[in-house]
Structures are given as structure tokens and as C-alpha cells.
Design a protein around this motif. Structure first.
Motif, short mmCIF file in Angstrom:
data_model
loop_
_atom_site.label_atom_id
_atom_site.label_comp_id
_atom_site.label_asym_id
_atom_site.label_seq_id
_atom_site.Cartn_x
_atom_site.Cartn_y
_atom_site.Cartn_z
N LEU A 1 16.16 -5.81 -6.84
CA LEU A 1 15.13 -5.05 -6.15
C LEU A 1 13.82 -5.82 -6.11
CD1 LEU A 1 16.11 -1.80 -7.96
CD2 LEU A 1 16.22 -2.11 -5.50
N ALA A 2 13.63 -6.65 -7.12
CA ALA A 2 12.43 -7.49 -7.16
C ALA A 2 12.75 -8.67 -8.06
CB ALA A 2 11.26 -6.72 -7.73
N SER B 1 -0.54 -1.81 -15.87
CA SER B 1 0.53 -0.83 -16.04
C SER B 1 1.66 -1.03 -15.06
CB SER B 1 -0.04 0.58 -15.84
OG SER B 1 -0.51 0.69 -14.50
N GLY B 2 1.37 -1.59 -13.85
CA GLY B 2 2.41 -1.75 -12.82
C GLY B 2 2.54 -0.50 -11.96
N LEU B 3 1.72 0.50 -12.24
CA LEU B 3 1.78 1.74 -11.44
C LEU B 3 1.09 1.50 -10.10
CD1 LEU B 3 0.88 4.42 -14.12
CD2 LEU B 3 3.07 4.12 -12.97
N ASP C 1 8.62 -0.48 2.88
CA ASP C 1 8.29 -1.91 3.10
C ASP C 1 9.19 -2.82 2.27
OD1 ASP C 1 7.44 -1.37 0.58
OD2 ASP C 1 5.37 -2.10 0.86
N GLY C 2 10.19 -2.25 1.60
CA GLY C 2 11.16 -3.09 0.86
C GLY C 2 10.79 -3.26 -0.59
N MET C 3 9.61 -2.80 -1.01
CA MET C 3 9.19 -3.01 -2.39
C MET C 3 10.05 -2.16 -3.32
SD MET C 3 5.77 -1.71 -4.22
CE MET C 3 4.57 -2.46 -3.20
N SER D 1 5.63 -0.14 -9.43
CA SER D 1 6.09 -1.20 -8.50
C SER D 1 6.74 -2.30 -9.35
CB SER D 1 4.89 -1.77 -7.73
OG SER D 1 5.19 -3.09 -7.35
N LEU D 2 8.01 -2.55 -9.07
CA LEU D 2 8.72 -3.54 -9.90
C LEU D 2 8.13 -4.96 -9.72
CD1 LEU D 2 12.36 -2.18 -9.55
CD2 LEU D 2 10.79 -1.91 -11.47
N PRO D 3 7.78 -5.38 -8.46
CA PRO D 3 7.15 -6.71 -8.33
C PRO D 3 5.86 -6.80 -9.12
CG PRO D 3 7.85 -5.91 -6.18
CD PRO D 3 8.05 -4.76 -7.14
N LYS D 4 5.11 -5.69 -9.16
CA LYS D 4 3.83 -5.71 -9.89
C LYS D 4 4.08 -5.85 -11.38
CE LYS D 4 -0.54 -3.19 -9.67
NZ LYS D 4 -1.14 -1.89 -9.36
#
Ligand code: ADP
Length: 656
Positions: A214-215, A105-107, A159-161, A185-188
Motif C-alpha cells: 500500500l505504501a 503521528s502520521g495522522l 488518490d492511491g494513498m 497515512s501509511l506513506p507519512k
């Protein structure tokens, strides 16, 4: 290139420079064409890549949007199912939520808020405190107002995420329960939902409303300078993605093609240029050769010298016009002819020996020979023959130049005859000059004979006959008659002959004869003669009368030179001696010598310093010396006066 004087001018090369520019222009056109095609190809490829980038981006956006939506729906379903009250803490609810958090999900966190927006719980509980969006309250409010899921603007965690917040209004059966907040989480999201092939080809970044990333996917190369493509998600509060393609490695190929083609074209152009220079040089050489050939033909046609070339077998390979004219045979009948040649005299055996001579490996030869014209007439020819050496230094035959010397020979014979007449005339003149002395000399024996015979007659008439006295007188008469006879014989021998006759002869004999002829003159002029003769001299081959004439001239000149000298100095010396290769005779007087200013002219025709002189004496002497291959010169004599020397070889002289 300048042509030698009299030579035809060299024609410029016929092919104009445009001829050579054509291939160069063609190569240039080809290179331009290939360049253009490649450029168009590259542009097309770029357009295609851009189109693909756009479609891939749109597909990705759709894909991600779908992921966000389905995660939101899932979260809503959990909220609706269990309600925001205590049931959300039930195991079943927890299980569902864990699945959501751990799945694709990226959550990274789920927050439950009550209907007033107060935080009830945060899941997972162990998670570090989550920073909420600055617009969290507005987002929650809008979700409630619009009664649908609402996203906050994307923002960054401490943390910049990069993250985005999704607020969902949760309803129980009918009542409004509160809010479910999902933090993506956009990186996720990227790591879960961007396929590998996409990440390899493009860099994908989530961007906020200002376009700030942002990511992003991990860099897999350098970014192509071509513009990337960005697209915003609908209803996701300015969140968007930007896709940049990586620099294509396939571009090397067209560049390589252009480079190789350019290189090859340069090589072709260079070799064409070299070829052109070479052909131009060849054309120039050919043109020069043609001019040279024309020049040679003109020269050959103008010369009166016959030219003839033969190969080593004696076959004629070339004749010029002058040679054909000389022998009267046309060129086509001579060229290729083998010995015996049609211009050889049929009976002339000498020809058979002269001509084959040159077939041997002999150096340059000069020979006089006789040729026969086509009409049968013979003519004298002088042939110079030289070996013909080709460009490789190989002896391939003989080249001969032939001169018709018939006329020259006739002139030479005429000149010789004239010379002989002149010499004979000069002898007669000498005799004429000596006539009175000789007459006086002859008079002596004749008067003696007359008086002796008169004495005898008187004695006979008187009847006196003494045998002894008579014998004595007749003896004297005989002696005087012989003396007169000798004088006449000498004169006769000196003037009689006109043609030249060579024999083995004694130089001393010629000197004595000349001295004998001059004896009366010497006595008359009170000149003493001294003969210094070497009696062991070898014989020479020559004309006795000519040598005698020469000595006589020199002696008479010596006597003339002493005419004003006192009696004590009047001495003429004549000598002979052997020298290297021949004999030398000399005549030395004690006269006044030869003045330096006339020394050079002494042997010229008609040069004389004497009132009655003819000036031909020394001229004739020198020509006699030359006819005998000898040398005549003079030097100042020791003690004053002049010495004349004649040196003669022993070998046979040219009987020209
Ligand atoms: P000619 O005796 O008729 O003058 P030559 O040819 O014999 O012709 O001589 C040419 C000239 O050379 C003479 O006139 C004389 O001046 C000079 N010459 C010849 N022999 C002698 C000599 N022995 N001494 C000085 N002069 C000489």
C-alpha cells in the motif's frame, strides 16, 4: 625422432606424465578450495544478512507499532479530556489536535463521531473529503463492543494513498461520549518513522492481508532476489510490513577474488605446461645427444683411422683409441701434450715444419710424414688436417685423421719394382722378337769385316802390299766394326737397365734411337719411315730408356698393323711437336685401323689380336706415360690407319 641406421635407439624421457600432472592437480585443488571457501563465505554472509533482515524487520515493526499505539493513546487522551461535545472545538482542544496532525503521528485526519456513530466533525476542516474504510461501521462497532482501539483493514484513498483507520471509544468522566477516528497515512508514517539507514539498506512496504503493498519507501537500488521478510502487526487488522533488502554491492569482492585467482591459476597452469613441454624437449634432446654420443664413441672405437684434435697452440685436446694404438702412447699421456710430441721422430726436422704449419690460418691440409712409435719404430703416416670450427663459427683448433700407410708404401715400392721388372722383361721380349733381324743386321758388317780382312790376308799372302789399298780396306773394316758396335750398343742400352733414372732429355733423341733399332726390321718389311721432327723442342724431364721403349712399341705396333698392306701404303710416320705446357710425339701408320669393338680394350693387360702377341705393349706404354704425368691416346689417322699420341709435360714427373 628416429635414430640414424646403426645408431642406438633413443630412450624415452624418464619422467612420467604423472609428475607433470601433480602441480596442475594442486592448482585445481587450490582453486576448488578457494571457490568452496568463498561459496561458504557467501552463504554465511547471506544467512547473516537474512538474520539481520529479520531482526531489523522485527525492530521496525516494534517501532512502528509503538508509534501507532502512542498516537492512538494521545488521541484518546485528547478525546477523554475534552469530550466529544462542544469542548472539542475549544481552542485548547484544537491546539492539541493540530499538534497531533502536524507532528510525527502520521495522522492526516481526525474524525469525531457521536455515540451513535454519526459524524460530528472532521479535522482538519480544510482537508479534502476523506474516504472512510469499507469496514468503517464494523470497526466502530467493534471498538465500542471491545471497548478498546480497533483498526480497520488498510485501504487506499482515491488518490492511491494507503491509509488505515483507527477507531477509539471516547468516554467522558464515566459516560460513553462517542468515537474518535484517526486516519493514518501509511506513506507519512514511513517518511516520519523509518530511519534513513533503514531505508538505504531495505525497502519497507506496508502490506494488506493479501500481501499487496500500500505504501513503500523510495527505491534505493534493485531488490535482492533473496526472499524478503514480512510481519503483521498485532491487533491491527491484517496490516503488516514487508522488508526486502537491496542487492549487496559487497559481493563484487569475492567474485573478483575468484576471477583473479582463476586467472592467475590459468597463467600458472599455462606456464607450467610450457615449462613441461620445454623440459620434455630438453630431455628428448639430451637423450638424442646421449645416443649420438654413444654412436660416435662406438664409431671412434671401431675405426682404424687415428683421430687427433689440437687447439690453436698445438696442445692435444683429443685422441681416439686408433691413434693411441698407432703411436703406442696411452691417451692420458697424449691428451694435453704440447709440441714437441712424443711421437715425433727425434731427428726429423721435417716434422717440426709440417706440424706447426697447421697452427697458421691454413686451409685443410694433407701431408705424408713419419711418426715414431713408443718402441722407437718409425712408420709412414698420411695426415689430413682440417680446421675445427665451433658452434659460433670460431676457429678453435685443428682436427686431424691419421692413416698408417707403411704397408701401403711397401706395397707401392713392390708394385713399382714389379713394374720395372715387367718393363725390363718386355724390352727383353721385344729384343727376342727382333733377334733374328738384328742378327741379320749384325751379320752384314761382320761378314763385310770378314771378307775385307780375308782380302787383306790374301793380298799379304800373295806378297801384294799396296799401302793405299790397305788403308782403304782397313778404313772400311773400321766403319763396319763401328756399325756393328753401334748396333750392339743400342741393344745393350735398351735392355741393360732395370731401375728408373730421370734426366733432362730430348724426345727426338729417343725417337731416333728407336728408329735406329728398328731400321733393319723396316727394311726387311719394305716399310718406309718418315721422321717429322721439330728440332726446337724443349727438353723434358724423363727416363730416356722408357720413352724409347714406348716409341719402339708404338712403331712396332704400326708396322704390324701394315703387314697386309700393299708396298705403296707401307709408310710409318713418326713426329714430334711442341704443345701447350709440354711436347707431343706421334706415331701414324697406314694400316687397317683399330676396330671400334676392341677400341676400349686396347690398353688392357694381355689384350692382343696377334697370334704371337703378348698384349702388354700398350699397357706398359700407358703406365710409362702416367709415370711421366703424361697422356697416351689414339685416333684414326688421316687417309686410313691409326695415330698414337703421347703428350708429356715439361715439369718434373713423379719419380714414383
Ligand atoms: P701386342 O702388340 O702384343 O698385341 P699391344 O698391347 O701392343 O700388344 O697391342 C694390343 C692390341 O692393340 C694389338 O693386338 C692390336 O690388335 C691393337 N693395336 C695396337 N696398335 C695398333 C695399331 N697401330 N693399329 C691397329 N691396331 C693396333
Amino acid at each position: 625422432m628416429s635414430s640414424p641406421p646403426g645408431q642406438l635407439p633413443i630412450r624415452p624421457p624418464r619422467t612420467g606424465p604423472w609428475f607433470w600432472r601433480l602441480p596442475l592437480l594442486t592448482i585445481l585443488a587450490l582453486v576448488s578450495f578457494v571457490g568452496l571457501v568463498t561459496w561458504f563465505g557467501l552463504a554465511q554472509e547471506r544467512d547473516e544478512r537474512r538474520a539481520m533482515l529479520i531482526s531489523d524487520t522485527l525492530w521496525m515493526e516494534q517501532n512502528l507499532r509503538f508509534q501507532f499505539e502512542s498516537t492512538g493513546n494521545e488521541l484518546l487522551r485528547v478525546g477523554n479530556q475534552f469530550g466529544i461535545g462542544g469542548e472539542i472545538h475549544s481552542d485548547a482542544a484544537q491546539e492539541k489536535i493540530r499538534e497531533l496532525l502536524q507532528g510525527d503521528s502520521g495522522l492526516i485526519a481526525i474524525l469525531w463521531l457521536d455515540s451513535n456513530g454519526l459524524l460530528l466533525s472532521t479535522l482538519p476542516a480544510s482537508a479534502a473529503p476523506i474516504r472512510l474504510s469499507d469496514e468503517h461501521a464494523i470497526t466502530v462497532m467493534r471498538a465500542r463492543t471491545l471497548n478498546r482501539p480497533v483498526y480497520s483493514p488498510p485501504y487506499a484513498q482515491p488518490d492511491g494513498m494507503g491509509v488505515i483507520e483507527l477507531a477509539l471509544p471516547v468516554f467522558g468522566t464515566n459516560d460513553f461520549h462517542g468515537y474518535a477516528i484517526g486516519i493514518f497515512s501509511l506513506p507519512k508514517v514511513i517518511s516520519r518513522h523509518v530511519p534513513w539507514w533503514f531505508a538505504e539498506r531495505y525497502r519497507l512496504s506496508f502490506i494488506d492481508g493479501d500481501g499487496k503493498a500500500l505504501a513503500a519507501t523510495t527505491d534505493a537500488g534493485s531488490i535482492s532476489p533473496e526472499a524478503g521478510f514480512s510481519v503483521r502487526f498485532d491487533h491491527m487488522n491484517s496490516l503488516g510490513i514487508r522488508v526486502d533488502s537491496y542487492r549487496a554491492t559487497t559481493r563484487v569482492t569475492p567474485l573478483l577474488v575468484i576471477l583473479v585467482l582463476g586467472g592467475l591459476s590459468l597463467v600458472i597452469a599455462w606456464s607450467l605446461w610450457m615449462l613441461r613441454n620445454r623440459v620434455l624437449r630438453l630431455q628428448e634432446t639430451e637423450s638424442a645427444l646421449r645416443a649420438e654420443h654413444a654412436f660416435r664413441i662406438a664409431m671412434e672405437n671401431s675405426t682404424q683411422v687415428g683421430l687427433r684434435a689440437r687447439n690453436l697452440q698445438g696442445r692435444i685436446t683429443y685422441v681416439n683409441a686408433a691413434f693411441c694404438r698407432m703411436v703406442g702412447w696411452p691417451e692420458d699421456q697424449l691428451r694435453g701434450h704440447q709440441p714437441p710430441m712424443p711421437y715425433w721422430p727425434e731427428q726429423d726436422a721435417a716434422m717440426q715444419t709440417i706440424e706447426p704449419l697447421h697452427l697458421a690460418d691454413a686451409p685443410t691440409k694433407t701431408a705424408e710424414t713419419r711418426y715414431r712409435r713408443q718402441d722407437g719404430q718409425l712408420f709412414d703416416a698420411l695426415v689430413f688436417e682440417a680446421p675445427m670450427i665451433d658452434a659460433d663459427g670460431v676457429h678453435t683448433g685443428w682436427v686431424g685423421s691419421v692413416l698408417d700407410i707403411t704397408e701401403r708404401k711397401r706395397t707401392e715400392v713392390l708394385a713399382r719394382e714389379q713394374q720395372q721388372h715387367l718393363e725390363a722383361t718386355a724390352r727383353l721380349v721385344t729384343m727376342g722378337e727382333m733377334a733374328s733381324t738384328l742378327a741379320h743386321e749384325l751379320n752384314q758388317p761382320l761378314s763385310a769385316i770378314a771378307s775385307y780382312s780375308a782380302g787383306c790376308l790374301n793380298a799379304l799372302k800373295a806378297g801384294r802390299f799396296d799401302e793405299k789399298q790397305f788403308t782403304d780396306i782397313l778404313g772400311k773394316i773400321n766403319y763396319q766394326a763401328q756399325r756393328a758396335g753401334r748396333i750392339i750398343h743400342r741393344i745393350y742400352g735398351f735392355v741393360r737397365r732395370s731401375e728408373s733414372r730421370r734426366e733432362q732429355m730430348q724426345v727426338n733423341a729417343a725417337i731416333r734411337e728407336a728408329a735406329g733399332l728398328l731400321e733393319p726390321d723396316l727394311q726387311r718389311r719394305h716399310i718406309k719411315l718418315q721422321l717429322v721432327l721439330n728440332e726446337d723442342l724443349p727438353l723434358i724431364h724423363g727416363d730416356r730408356v722408357m720413352i724409347e721403349q714406348l716409341v719402339l712399341n708404338l712403331m712396332r705396333n704400326g708396322m704390324d698393323a701394315m703387314h697386309d698392306q700393299p708396298d705403296t701404303r707401307r709408310m710409318l710416320r713418326v713426329g714430334s711437336e711442341s704443345c701447350s705446357g709440354g711436347v707431343r710425339l706421334w706415331v701414324a701408320d697406314q694400316g687397317g685401323g683399330v676396330p671400334a669393338e676392341i677400341a676400349d680394350q686396347l690398353f688392357d693387360s694381355f689384350f692382343t689380336t696377334k697370334p704371337e702377341g703378348m698384349g702388354m705393349g700398350l699397357k706398359i706404354c700407358r703406365s710409362i706415360a702416367e709415370q711421366h704425368n703424361g697422356r697416351l691416346w689414339f685416333e684414326p689417322a688421316e687417309g686410313g690407319g691409326t695415330s698414337f699420341f703421347l703428350q708429356l709435360p715439361l715439369g718434373e714427373a713423379d719419380d714414383a
